[in-house]
Scaffold this motif. Structure first.
Motif, PDB file in Angstrom:
ATOM      1  N   PRO A  79      29.556  49.787  36.036  1.00  0.00           N
ATOM      2  CA  PRO A  79      30.041  49.728  37.426  1.00  0.00           C
ATOM      3  C   PRO A  79      30.326  48.339  37.990  1.00  0.00           C
ATOM      4  O   PRO A  79      30.817  48.242  39.117  1.00  0.00           O
ATOM      5  N   ILE A  80      30.016  47.273  37.265  1.00  0.00           N
ATOM      6  CA  ILE A  80      30.255  45.929  37.797  1.00  0.00           C
ATOM      7  C   ILE A  80      31.642  45.467  37.358  1.00  0.00           C
ATOM      8  O   ILE A  80      31.882  45.220  36.169  1.00  0.00           O
ATOM      9  N   LEU A  81      32.543  45.346  38.323  1.00  0.00           N
ATOM     10  CA  LEU A  81      33.940  45.033  38.027  1.00  0.00           C
ATOM     11  C   LEU A  81      34.214  43.539  38.132  1.00  0.00           C
ATOM     12  O   LEU A  81      33.783  42.889  39.086  1.00  0.00           O
ATOM     13  N   THR A  82      34.946  43.004  37.161  1.00  0.00           N
ATOM     14  CA  THR A  82      35.445  41.633  37.289  1.00  0.00           C
ATOM     15  C   THR A  82      36.577  41.628  38.305  1.00  0.00           C
ATOM     16  O   THR A  82      37.076  42.682  38.715  1.00  0.00           O
ATOM     17  N   ASN A  83      36.990  40.434  38.699  1.00  0.00           N
ATOM     18  CA  ASN A  83      38.104  40.337  39.648  1.00  0.00           C
ATOM     19  C   ASN A  83      39.368  40.988  39.068  1.00  0.00           C
ATOM     20  O   ASN A  83      40.126  41.650  39.789  1.00  0.00           O
ATOM     21  N   GLY A  84      39.572  40.814  37.758  1.00  0.00           N
ATOM     22  CA  GLY A  84      40.732  41.421  37.104  1.00  0.00           C
ATOM     23  C   GLY A  84      40.652  42.934  37.090  1.00  0.00           C
ATOM     24  O   GLY A  84      41.649  43.626  37.315  1.00  0.00           O
ATOM     25  N   ASP A  85      39.438  43.454  36.827  1.00  0.00           N
ATOM     26  CA  ASP A  85      39.243  44.916  36.840  1.00  0.00           C
ATOM     27  C   ASP A  85      39.603  45.501  38.208  1.00  0.00           C
ATOM     28  O   ASP A  85      40.254  46.546  38.303  1.00  0.00           O
ATOM     29  N   LEU A  86      39.161  44.815  39.264  1.00  0.00           N
ATOM     30  CA  LEU A  86      39.407  45.327  40.612  1.00  0.00           C
ATOM     31  C   LEU A  86      40.904  45.354  40.915  1.00  0.00           C
ATOM     32  O   LEU A  86      41.405  46.302  41.522  1.00  0.00           O
TER      33      LEU A  86
END
Length: 466
Positions: A79-86
């Protein structure tokens, strides 16, 4: 290293409602756990049943067989998204027409002050409701617009408010909830956001901070991708550990489960924004939370020369000058050492006075209590002759079941010897006791280090056929 930071059990700082520092809302919540000697699940040895997989988007009706065939949800490995994932999630509507993402800002103009937070919370909930009714099926709550002129509603409050508003309106299963915030950084923060509805979280400020550190002291050891991945890995391990304390093995089961008690929050606040959470000790409401939020904002963007190029010292985990107050001070520890090593009663009385004074300064809840004498409540004291002698009272004393592995042989045997001397009982705890402690002495007498109560459940540690 990709490992969660190690700290001691327990804390000697005041609960947040009693602290004179503006505290994050997360600190008013305590994680529940299944009260057994072992965690219901061991997240390391039983990792096969543990999962951090999260699904973002509308929850399909499993009884609607036709609809289920066409339903789609976005799966993330953890569940922890990187800036790119978001950014992928925010722009997914361009490539996948079954998803449409709406970003809702939960910052507001600082000129509105603390008084403006209630109105802005209501407005945020209305915007979320309108987004779902307008066809959006992923909502991103963001405080990225925070700055000198804009203050952010606490991320936990914003998340819980939207989560419960959509539940009340019957819309929560129609939308996924993602939080983009600079506020969460510790395991407890992520667990609370998950517990109150966040299916995924982007802690952008934590990443920015780590990358800034990497460019300095870690530039030769790790690249930017490594420090971000290590942080996400550590947070994932921490979430699994916390989930396992309640016997929950998947993030999907933990998400929205609110496995927390509130300490020092008013029941009115909890009833509206954290519905169903237990709060047995009343405390602050939205007005005080807003005031503390504005105070932190002023400290961040104000003109205090001390904070011009450095952060506040904090002092949450280690006693720091000017930081949070602690019950265990250097002076208290020194006086205790003198008392123990020199068997000095004066030093012990000095230590005792320090600890009692610390409690009365409201470092502890028990410091707010006093024992009333019989005269104060209009009753006649019992004659001392009618009171049981100490020798009889101590027979009912027993120690807690603290295992050998948790407190060391020295502490474990000292408790046993003390209980045997006064006629009470010590409990071995789950780790049992070493065989030399329950064997009779050469003269045939009972070993003074022998514990009267043997704990053999669950039989995983320290228990032998003997």
């Amino acid at each position: 290293t990709g490992q969660e930071a190690i700290g001691s059990m327990g804390t000697d700082t005041p609960i947040s409602a009693m602290s004179d520092k503006p505290k994050l809302l997360y600190t008013y919540f305590k994680q529940n756990f299944a009260q057994v000697t072992n965690p219901p699940i061991d997240p390391i040895r039983e990792e096969l049943v543990m999962s951090l997989v999260s699904f973002i988007g509308p929850r399909p009706n499993i009884l609607d067989h036709e609809g289920m065939a066409h339903a789609k949800r976005l799966e993330v490995r953890q569940p922890i998204l990187t800036n790119g994932d978001l950014e992928k999630i925010r722009s997914i509507g361009h490539t996948e027409d079954r998803f449409d993402t709406k970003t809702l800002d939960f910052t507001y103009d600082i000129s509105r002050g603390a008084e403006g937070m209630l109105e802005m919370l209501d407005r945020l909930c209305e915007r979320a409701e309108a987004a779902v009714k307008g066809g959006y099926n992923i909502i991103v709550l963001s405080d990225r617009q925070i700055g000198p002129d804009r203050v952010a509603i606490p991320a936990l409050l914003a998340t819980a408010a939207v989560h419960y508003h959509l539940i009340r309106e019957g819309l929560r299963t129609s939308v996924g909830l993602v939080v983009k915030s600079g506020e969460p950084r510790e395991i407890h923060h992520f667990c609370l956001l998950a517990g109150y509805g966040a299916e995924a979280i982007n802690p952008y400020l934590a990443f920015d901070t780590l990358i800034d550190m990497q460019r300095g002291e870690f530039s030769k050891e790790l690249d930017e991708k490594d420090v971000v991945c290590n942080y996400i890995k550590a947070v994932g391990k921490g979430i699994l550990k916390v989930m396992s304390k309640m016997g929950i093995s998947t993030y999907q089961s933990y998400c929205g489960a609110q496995i927390f008690d509130a300490v020092g929050l008013s029941s009115a606040l909890v009833g509206k924004y954290f519905c169903g959470t237990a709060t047995t000790i009343e405390g602050i409401g939205l007005e005080e939370i807003a005031a503390e939020t504005v105070a932190r904002h002023k400290a961040a963007f104000g003109s205090d020369p001390v904070l011009a190029n450095t952060l506040d010292i904090g002092g949450e985990y280690v006693l720091r000058m000017g930081g949070e107050s602690h019950a265990w001070t250097r002076a208290a520890i020194a006086s205790l050492r003198h008392a123990v090593r020199g068997n000095a009663k004066d030093s012990y009385r000095e230590f005792s006075a320090m600890m009692n004074e610390s409690a009365s300064r409201m470092n502890t809840i028990r410091g707010l209590f006093t024992i009333k004498g019989a005269e104060e409540v209009g009753r006649k004291p019992i004659p001392i002759e009618e009171v049981e002698p100490a020798a009889e009272i101590v027979k009912r004393f027993s120690t807690g079941a603290m295992s050998f592995g948790s407190i060391s042989r020295e502490a474990h045997t000292t408790l046993a010897v003390a209980m045997n001397r006064i006629g009470g009982k010590s409990n071995t705890g789950e780790g049992g006791e070493e065989s030399d402690r329950y064997q009779p002495l050469p003269d045939g007498s009972t070993n003074p280090e022998r514990s009267a109560i043997k704990q053999i459940a669950s039989g995983r540690f320290g228990v032998t056929t003997e």
